[in-house]
Scaffold this motif. Structure first.
Motif, PDB file in Angstrom:
ATOM      1  N   GLY A   1       0.820  -1.210   0.000  1.00  0.00           N
ATOM      2  CA  GLY A   1       0.000   0.000   0.000  1.00  0.00           C
ATOM      3  C   GLY A   1       0.851   1.256   0.000  1.00  0.00           C
ATOM      4  N   ALA A   2       1.897   1.287   0.812  1.00  0.00           N
ATOM      5  CA  ALA A   2       2.776   2.454   0.866  1.00  0.00           C
ATOM      6  C   ALA A   2       3.509   2.655  -0.460  1.00  0.00           C
ATOM      7  CB  ALA A   2       3.779   2.299   2.009  1.00  0.00           C
ATOM      8  N   LEU A   3       3.990   1.568  -1.052  1.00  0.00           N
ATOM      9  CA  LEU A   3       4.670   1.672  -2.346  1.00  0.00           C
ATOM     10  C   LEU A   3       3.718   2.163  -3.431  1.00  0.00           C
ATOM     11  CD1 LEU A   3       6.813  -1.610  -2.309  1.00  0.00           C
ATOM     12  CD2 LEU A   3       7.623   0.741  -1.999  1.00  0.00           C
ATOM     13  N   TYR A   4       2.481   1.687  -3.385  1.00  0.00           N
ATOM     14  CA  TYR A   4       1.517   2.102  -4.407  1.00  0.00           C
ATOM     15  C   TYR A   4       1.209   3.587  -4.281  1.00  0.00           C
ATOM     16  CZ  TYR A   4      -2.261   1.710  -7.763  1.00  0.00           C
ATOM     17  OH  TYR A   4      -3.053   1.869  -8.870  1.00  0.00           O
TER      18      TYR A   4
ATOM     19  N   LEU B   1       0.435  -4.704  -9.116  1.00  0.00           N
ATOM     20  CA  LEU B   1      -0.697  -5.600  -9.340  1.00  0.00           C
ATOM     21  C   LEU B   1      -0.229  -7.045  -9.408  1.00  0.00           C
ATOM     22  CD1 LEU B   1      -2.786  -3.576 -11.954  1.00  0.00           C
ATOM     23  CD2 LEU B   1      -3.141  -3.763  -9.492  1.00  0.00           C
ATOM     24  N   THR B   2       0.980  -7.248  -9.926  1.00  0.00           N
ATOM     25  CA  THR B   2       1.529  -8.607  -9.954  1.00  0.00           C
ATOM     26  C   THR B   2       1.767  -9.118  -8.531  1.00  0.00           C
ATOM     27  OG1 THR B   2       2.600  -8.195 -12.072  1.00  0.00           O
ATOM     28  CG2 THR B   2       3.430 -10.033 -10.779  1.00  0.00           C
ATOM     29  N   PHE B   3       2.289  -8.246  -7.668  1.00  0.00           N
ATOM     30  CA  PHE B   3       2.529  -8.636  -6.270  1.00  0.00           C
ATOM     31  C   PHE B   3       1.242  -9.009  -5.554  1.00  0.00           C
ATOM     32  CE2 PHE B   3       6.689  -6.031  -5.924  1.00  0.00           C
ATOM     33  CZ  PHE B   3       7.387  -7.110  -6.462  1.00  0.00           C
ATOM     34  N   THR B   4       0.144  -8.327  -5.934  1.00  0.00           N
ATOM     35  CA  THR B   4      -1.124  -8.604  -5.265  1.00  0.00           C
ATOM     36  C   THR B   4      -1.963  -9.618  -6.026  1.00  0.00           C
ATOM     37  OG1 THR B   4      -2.106  -6.694  -6.385  1.00  0.00           O
ATOM     38  CG2 THR B   4      -1.209  -6.331  -4.189  1.00  0.00           C
TER      39      THR B   4
ATOM     40  N   ALA C   1      -7.948  -3.049  -6.401  1.00  0.00           N
ATOM     41  CA  ALA C   1      -6.999  -4.112  -6.050  1.00  0.00           C
ATOM     42  C   ALA C   1      -6.813  -4.265  -4.551  1.00  0.00           C
ATOM     43  CB  ALA C   1      -5.648  -3.835  -6.709  1.00  0.00           C
ATOM     44  N   GLY C   2      -7.419  -3.373  -3.764  1.00  0.00           N
ATOM     45  CA  GLY C   2      -7.284  -3.455  -2.319  1.00  0.00           C
ATOM     46  C   GLY C   2      -5.989  -2.886  -1.785  1.00  0.00           C
TER      47      GLY C   2
END
Length: 424
Positions: free
Chosen positions: A141-144, A194-197, A374-375
Motif C-alpha cells: 500500500g505504501a509503495l503504491y 498488481l503482480t505482487f497482489t 486491487a485493495g
C-alpha cells in the motif's frame, strides 16, 4: 442497448457537454484552462455533488448500463488527442539540442523524489497517526501511494501546454517528453504492484519486453510502411488514408492496453512514429476541434463519475490531505525544477517545467481507482489523493501566470531606459 438506455445516454451526454461549456466559461474568468472545467464537470455530475443533492435523478440519468459507452467514447477521444500531441511533439523534438537528455533527467527526478516522499509520508503516518491513513499498513500500500503521487498526467499536461501556447516551445517539449517517460515508468510500476497482489493479468517482465518490441515495430515497420503508402497514393485526404490511420491507432492502443499500460501511451507513441506531411497537418487541424471539444470531455467526465469526495469529513482527513499534498508538490515540482535548473541555469524556465510536471489530474484518479479495486488503498485514502490531484492541477495555471509575469518584469528590468536608448 435498449431504447430507454439510449435515451438516457443521449440525455446525459447533452447534459455533460452543456455543464462542461458552462463551467469552461466560469473557469476562464478565474484564469483556469478548460481542462479544469472538464474535471469539475465529472465530479459535479457524479456522487460528490449531483448524486448528493438529487440521488435518484443522478442514478436515472447515469445508469450503470450507459457507463461502458461513456468509457469507450472517452478512450476514443483521449486516443485521438494523444496521437495529435505525439505528432506535434515529434516535430518539436527535432528542434534544439540536448532535449532528450533534459527530458530524461527531469523525468527521473520527478519520479524518484515524490515516490520516496510519498512512501516516507505514508509509512510515518501509519506508524504515528494511523487514523490519517486507515488500513494502509502494508508495504504494498505504501509503495503504491508512492507511485501514485509520482504520476504526471500526460493528457492533462498536454491540454494545458496547448492552451497556454507552449506546444512546440522548449519548455513545453521538455515537460511533454518527461511526462511521457513518467507515465511509462508509473504504469510499469503499477503493473508490478498488481503482480505482487495477484490482480495483474500481465507480468511486469512481459510489459517491459512487450513495450520495447512495440516501439521497435512502430519505428522499424509501421513508419517506413506508412511512408511507402503515402509516397504511392494520392488518397492522403480520402477514406483510404483515414481508415489506415484509424486501424493503426486502434491497434496501437489495444497493444499498450493489453500490456498493462494505458491507451494514451500507444496513441502517443504512434504519433511520435508517424511520418509527417503537409496533408497530415491539414487533417489533424480538421480533426482536433471535434476530438477536443466533443470526444475528450467524455474521458474526464467518466472518470469523475467514479469519484466520491464526501469521505473527507473530519479534520484528521484534511491533515492527511495536506501531508500528501506537501509530499507531492515538494517532490514533483521541486525535483523537476532542480533538474531543469541544473541544465540551463534559467530559474524561470526551470520553474515552468516544474509547475507543468506537477499536473496530475484524472490520470492519477485512474491509478487510484485501480489501487482501490486491487485493495492496495482504502476509500478514505482514495478520497484524500483525489483532492491532491485536483489541487495540483488547479495550481498549474496560476503558477505559470505568475512565472510569466516575473519573466516579463525581468525583461523590462534588463532593457535600457528609454532616455539612455535615445542618447545612444
Amino acid at each position: 442497448m435498449s431504447a430507454d438506455i439510449l435515451t438516457k445516454f443521449l440525455l446525459c451526454a447533452a447534459t455533460m457537454i452543456a455543464v462542461c461549456r458552462l463551467l469552461t466559461a466560469v473557469m476562464a474568468r478565474l484564469n483556469q484552462p478548460p481542462v479544469i472545467a472538464e474535471m469539475l464537470t465529472g465530479i459535479a455530475l457524479g456522487p460528490s455533488l449531483f448524486g448528493l443533492l438529487l440521488s435518484d435523478v443522478q442514478k436515472w440519468m447515469f445508469p450503470d448500463q450507459s457507463r461502458p459507452v461513456l468509457y469507450a467514447l472517452g478512450q476514443l477521444g483521449i486516443a485521438v488527442y494523444m496521437f495529435l500531441v505525439g505528432l506535434e511533439f515529434s516535430s518539436s523534438l527535432t528542434r534544439g539540442s540536448g532535449l532528450l537528455r533534459r527530458c530524461l533527467s527531469v523525468s527521473l527526478a520527478g519520479i524518484s523524489a515524490p515516490f520516496l516522499l510519498g512512501v516516507g509520508v505514508t509509512a510515518w503516518l501509519f506508524s504515528s497517526r494511523p487514523d490519517l491513513v486507515p488500513d494502509v499498513g502494508s508495504t504494498s500500500g505504501a509503495l503504491y501511494i508512492g507511485i501514485v503521487v509520482s504520476i504526471t498526467a500526460l493528457p492533462m499536461l498536454a491540454r494545458i501546454i496547448e492552451e497556454r501556447g507552449l506546444l512546440g516551445s522548449r519548455t513545453g517539449t521538455i515537460a511533454l517528453g518527461a511526462g511521457a517517460l513518467d507515465d511509462v515508468i508509473a504504469w510499469l510500476g503499477i503493473g508490478l504492484m498488481l503482480t505482487f497482489t495477484a490482480t495483474g493479468e500481465v507480468s511486469p517482465v512481459v510489459t517491459a519486453l512487450g513495450f520495447a518490441a512495440f516501439v521497435a515495430v512502430l519505428f522499424g515497420a509501421v513508419r517506413p510502411g506508412v511512408r511507402w503508402y503515402m509516397a504511392r497514393t494520392d488518397d492522403e485526404q480520402g477514406t483510404g488514408f483515414l481508415a489506415l490511420l484509424c486501424a493503426l491507432l486502434f491497434a496501437a492502443c489495444a497493444t499498450t492496453e493489453f500490456l498493462g499500460l494505458h491507451v494514451v501511451i500507444g496513441a502517443f507513441a504512434l504519433g511520435l512514429a508517424f511520418p509527417k506531411s503537409e496533408a497530415l497537418s491539414r487533417w489533424s487541424a480538421t480533426v482536433r476541434p471535434f476530438a477536443v471539444g466533443v470526444l475528450l470531455p467524455f474521458y474526464f467526465v467518466y472518470t469523475g463519475l467514479r469519484t466520491d469526495i464526501q469521505l473527507l469529513g473530519s479534520a484528521a482527513m484534511v491533515t492527511g490531505v495536506l501531508l500528501f499534498l506537501a509530499a507531492s508538490v515538494l517532490g514533483k515540482l521541486g525535483a523537476c525544477t532542480a533538474a531543469q535548473l541544473w541544465h540551463d541555469r534559467d530559474w524561470v524556465q526551470a520553474a515552468q517545467v516544474g509547475v507543468l510536471m506537477n499536473t496530475r489530474g484524472l490520470i492519477q484518479l485512474v491509478a487510484l481507482n485501480i489501487g482501490l479495486e486491487a485493495g492496495l488503498i482504502t476509500r478514505t485514502v482514495f478520497a484524500q489523493l483525489v483532492v491532491v490531484a485536483v489541487i495540483t492541477t488547479v495550481m498549474t495555471s496560476p503558477g505559470l501566470s505568475l512565472l510569466e509575469k516575473w519573466q516579463r518584469k525581468r525583461r523590462v528590468n534588463a532593457s535600457p531606459p528609454a532616455e539612455l536608448a535615445r542618447v545612444s
